[in-house]
Design an enzyme around this catalytic site. Structure first.
Site, PDB file in Angstrom:
ATOM      1  N   TYR A 111      26.005 -28.229   3.702  1.00  0.00           N
ATOM      2  CA  TYR A 111      26.757 -27.589   4.122  1.00  0.00           C
ATOM      3  C   TYR A 111      26.629 -25.866   4.672  1.00  0.00           C
ATOM      4  O   TYR A 111      27.566 -25.154   4.419  1.00  0.00           O
ATOM      5  CB  TYR A 111      27.828 -27.744   2.643  1.00  0.00           C
ATOM      6  CG  TYR A 111      27.930 -28.713   2.266  1.00  0.00           C
ATOM      7  CD1 TYR A 111      29.434 -29.122   2.691  1.00  0.00           C
ATOM      8  CD2 TYR A 111      27.481 -29.205   1.467  1.00  0.00           C
ATOM      9  CE1 TYR A 111      29.774 -30.426   2.376  1.00  0.00           C
ATOM     10  CE2 TYR A 111      28.636 -30.751   1.099  1.00  0.00           C
ATOM     11  CZ  TYR A 111      29.446 -30.982   1.317  1.00  0.00           C
ATOM     12  OH  TYR A 111      29.920 -32.620   1.529  1.00  0.00           O
TER      13      TYR A 111
ATOM     14  N   HIS B 137      33.515 -23.429   5.713  1.00  0.00           N
ATOM     15  CA  HIS B 137      33.989 -23.535   4.265  1.00  0.00           C
ATOM     16  C   HIS B 137      32.551 -22.775   3.430  1.00  0.00           C
ATOM     17  O   HIS B 137      33.088 -21.982   2.433  1.00  0.00           O
ATOM     18  CB  HIS B 137      33.813 -24.945   4.005  1.00  0.00           C
ATOM     19  CG  HIS B 137      35.121 -25.290   2.949  1.00  0.00           C
ATOM     20  ND1 HIS B 137      36.516 -24.274   3.381  1.00  0.00           N
ATOM     21  CD2 HIS B 137      35.518 -26.597   2.193  1.00  0.00           C
ATOM     22  CE1 HIS B 137      37.246 -24.189   1.724  1.00  0.00           C
ATOM     23  NE2 HIS B 137      36.666 -25.495   1.129  1.00  0.00           N
TER      24      HIS B 137
ATOM     25  N   TYR C 229      30.568 -28.450  -6.680  1.00  0.00           N
ATOM     26  CA  TYR C 229      31.330 -27.929  -5.396  1.00  0.00           C
ATOM     27  C   TYR C 229      32.921 -27.303  -5.786  1.00  0.00           C
ATOM     28  O   TYR C 229      33.042 -27.003  -6.466  1.00  0.00           O
ATOM     29  CB  TYR C 229      32.369 -29.598  -4.927  1.00  0.00           C
ATOM     30  CG  TYR C 229      30.568 -30.222  -4.207  1.00  0.00           C
ATOM     31  CD1 TYR C 229      29.831 -30.344  -3.228  1.00  0.00           C
ATOM     32  CD2 TYR C 229      29.873 -31.662  -5.253  1.00  0.00           C
ATOM     33  CE1 TYR C 229      29.208 -31.037  -2.593  1.00  0.00           C
ATOM     34  CE2 TYR C 229      29.110 -30.860  -4.825  1.00  0.00           C
ATOM     35  CZ  TYR C 229      27.972 -31.691  -3.479  1.00  0.00           C
ATOM     36  OH  TYR C 229      27.187 -32.231  -3.160  1.00  0.00           O
TER      37      TYR C 229
ATOM     38  N   ASN D  43      36.115 -27.505  -5.099  1.00  0.00           N
ATOM     39  CA  ASN D  43      37.134 -27.767  -5.511  1.00  0.00           C
ATOM     40  C   ASN D  43      36.410 -27.889  -7.680  1.00  0.00           C
ATOM     41  O   ASN D  43      37.877 -28.067  -8.631  1.00  0.00           O
ATOM     42  CB  ASN D  43      38.270 -29.551  -4.906  1.00  0.00           C
ATOM     43  CG  ASN D  43      36.633 -30.997  -6.110  1.00  0.00           C
ATOM     44  OD1 ASN D  43      35.822 -29.758  -5.892  1.00  0.00           O
ATOM     45  ND2 ASN D  43      37.567 -31.950  -5.590  1.00  0.00           N
TER      46      ASN D  43
ATOM     47  N   ASN E 225      40.911 -25.374  -1.687  1.00  0.00           N
ATOM     48  CA  ASN E 225      40.564 -25.500  -3.330  1.00  0.00           C
ATOM     49  C   ASN E 225      39.893 -25.600  -3.961  1.00  0.00           C
ATOM     50  O   ASN E 225      39.675 -24.935  -5.354  1.00  0.00           O
ATOM     51  CB  ASN E 225      40.312 -26.803  -3.029  1.00  0.00           C
ATOM     52  CG  ASN E 225      40.797 -28.091  -2.092  1.00  0.00           C
ATOM     53  OD1 ASN E 225      42.418 -28.437  -2.793  1.00  0.00           O
ATOM     54  ND2 ASN E 225      39.897 -29.382  -1.663  1.00  0.00           N
TER      55      ASN E 225
END
Length: 201
Positions: free
Chosen positions: A27, A32, A77, A79, A125
């Site tokens: 990631y 994001h 993560y 969320n 989120n």
């Protein structure tokens, strides 16, 4: 005696700058994770020092123009990022009004930056997790526009994908503006920072 205690508390008062993202090499360069990217560069720019923590987050500390700062990347993560941030706030006695959260925002075109004082999660989120864990939405945000996908591309796939070639040419200046915004909030106050920086590039 009371004045001495107040002086000590003021001297050790921390502000918290949080970048939102997902942990792990898959990631690192995705849209994001632009909050993580901004915090990494802020840590380098101001020479903040990494510190050990039992909280599930990477944390660095130091000062920005005389303001004591913790900079953090939750290692849960997106969320679930609220729990580490809440843990940092509780451990260091940080009030929500002394917290700045840097995050991606699909409702702003790429390179558009806006400082916001509080509000809902807007479908994000990470913000939803923070609001749930902190029990309030009264923290400052630096919203970094990544734009919306074109055509039939799913929003989740879009934000978890890397910046395209054109976006990468201006990514570093965009990240520098986010760092400037976070520092301005600390040093000038949110209202003045918004008046100066909430404009189109």
């Amino acid at each position: 005696m009371l004045q001495a205690v107040i002086a000590i508390m003021a001297e050790t008062r921390y502000h918290l700058i949080v970048g939102l993202g997902n942990p792990g090499p898959a990631y690192v360069t995705t849209r994001h994770n632009i909050g993580f990217m901004a915090v990494d560069r802020l840590v380098r720019k101001y020479g903040l020092t990494a510190c050990r923590s039992r909280i599930n987050a990477e944390i660095a500390e130091g000062d920005i123009s005389g303001v004591r700062v913790l900079a953090a990347k939750p290692m849960a993560y997106m969320n679930r990022s609220g729990d580490p941030v809440s843990g940092i706030a509780q451990t260091h006695g940080i009030q929500c009004e002394d917290m700045v959260v840097i995050h991606d925002d699909i409702d702003l075109v790429y390179e558009r930056l806006k400082i916001k004082e509080k509000g809902g999660d807007g479908g994000h989120n990470g913000l939803r997790s923070l609001i749930d864990a902190l029990g309030t939405d009264a923290f400052l945000r630096v919203r970094m526009g990544v734009g919306r996908p074109e055509g039939d591309i799913d929003v989740v796939d879009y934000v978890l994908d890397e910046f395209d070639a054109n976006q990468r040419t201006t990514l570093e200046p965009f990240l520098s503006r986010a760092i400037q915004a976070a520092a301005a909030i600390l040093c000038e106050g949110a209202k003045d920072a918004m008046n100066r920086l909430n404009r189109k590039p």
